[in-house]
Design a protein around this motif. Sequence first.
Motif, PDB file in Angstrom:
ATOM      1  N   ASP A   1      83.424  41.919  30.151  1.00  0.00           N
ATOM      2  CA  ASP A   1      83.755  43.133  30.865  1.00  0.00           C
ATOM      3  C   ASP A   1      82.554  43.571  31.691  1.00  0.00           C
ATOM      4  N   LEU A   2      82.794  44.422  32.664  1.00  0.00           N
ATOM      5  CA  LEU A   2      81.738  44.986  33.493  1.00  0.00           C
ATOM      6  C   LEU A   2      81.937  46.493  33.551  1.00  0.00           C
ATOM      7  N   LEU A   3      80.959  47.247  33.064  1.00  0.00           N
ATOM      8  CA  LEU A   3      81.007  48.702  33.071  1.00  0.00           C
ATOM      9  C   LEU A   3      79.942  49.243  34.013  1.00  0.00           C
ATOM     10  N   TYR A   4      80.219  50.410  34.593  1.00  0.00           N
ATOM     11  CA  TYR A   4      79.221  51.062  35.430  1.00  0.00           C
ATOM     12  C   TYR A   4      79.376  52.571  35.287  1.00  0.00           C
ATOM     13  N   ALA A   5      78.321  53.281  35.652  1.00  0.00           N
ATOM     14  CA  ALA A   5      78.367  54.744  35.682  1.00  0.00           C
ATOM     15  C   ALA A   5      77.493  55.217  36.819  1.00  0.00           C
ATOM     16  N   THR A   6      77.923  56.252  37.488  1.00  0.00           N
ATOM     17  CA  THR A   6      77.139  56.840  38.565  1.00  0.00           C
ATOM     18  C   THR A   6      77.278  58.351  38.505  1.00  0.00           C
ATOM     19  N   ALA A   7      76.175  59.046  38.767  1.00  0.00           N
ATOM     20  CA  ALA A   7      76.181  60.505  38.731  1.00  0.00           C
ATOM     21  C   ALA A   7      75.076  61.018  39.628  1.00  0.00           C
ATOM     22  N   VAL A   8      75.237  62.241  40.107  1.00  0.00           N
ATOM     23  CA  VAL A   8      74.250  62.881  40.972  1.00  0.00           C
ATOM     24  C   VAL A   8      73.784  64.165  40.304  1.00  0.00           C
ATOM     25  N   ALA A   9      72.468  64.329  40.114  1.00  0.00           N
ATOM     26  CA  ALA A   9      71.934  65.548  39.493  1.00  0.00           C
ATOM     27  C   ALA A   9      70.508  65.763  39.987  1.00  0.00           C
ATOM     28  N   GLN A 176      90.654  48.677  39.611  1.00  0.00           N
ATOM     29  CA  GLN A 176      89.699  48.679  38.510  1.00  0.00           C
ATOM     30  C   GLN A 176      90.150  49.633  37.400  1.00  0.00           C
ATOM     31  N   GLY A 177      89.892  49.221  36.165  1.00  0.00           N
ATOM     32  CA  GLY A 177      90.184  50.072  35.024  1.00  0.00           C
ATOM     33  C   GLY A 177      91.620  50.062  34.558  1.00  0.00           C
ATOM     34  N   TYR A 178      92.461  49.182  35.117  1.00  0.00           N
ATOM     35  CA  TYR A 178      93.862  49.123  34.708  1.00  0.00           C
ATOM     36  C   TYR A 178      94.171  47.781  34.046  1.00  0.00           C
TER      37      TYR A 178
END
Length: 227
Positions: A1-9, A176-178
């Motif tokens: 699997d390939l997971l990612y996360a992105t956020a702005v702060a 993605q994600g389905y």
Amino acid sequence: DLLYATAVANEGPVNLQFRHALSQVVFNAKNTNVGLKVVIDGVSVCNLSNENSLLYSSSNTIAPWNDLGGGNTDYSVTFDPITVEAEATPLTSANDDDKTYSSNAMLLMPQKTTAWTPTGTVKPSDASQTGSYFLVKCAISNVAGGDETMLWGTKNVDGTYVTKEIAIPAAFNWFQGYKYLYTFVFGNGNGGYDPEDNTPVLTPIDFTISVDDFTPWPGSDKPMTTN
């Protein structure tokens, strides 16, 4: 699997929501004709793109795929021969705890394709054709009346079956994600094709599709601590 996360702060804690970057593909099969016996031991998804990239954004927590196109890759899964019943029979499973069948779920690149068109002498595997399709390794026999007559594939003297590939045109539109569950239905539909000469297989074959989210982690949230 390939997971990612992105956020702005700009300051303070940053909450990261991880997402599945790939699409999950699993297979079932169903036999609607009591006069047929169907045995399957492999499925391939053919002529897919194998090159792409994720696009990160400073304002969006979802990183979309950049459709680069190109590629003609095949992805295959094999398993011990499974006899297809009247109810949907799992060929692959997304549940690793399910030990009844091989849990060879495919994790593939999200993409949109057009289906192979079985016309002329161009085989589905020819480089000149760009459509996608399934290859189902199966043996099909007529068991009506108590006698068995092989319709596709062969049967050894020891009772084991020798499967043969059937090509089934299919267009894909994966996100993605389905999770995409494809059910091959033997006994109705328009049928598949011999991938060697494009001739129709006499036994009707069709497929259905259902879509769901990836199965989430079954336990509680896991905090990440730093030292």
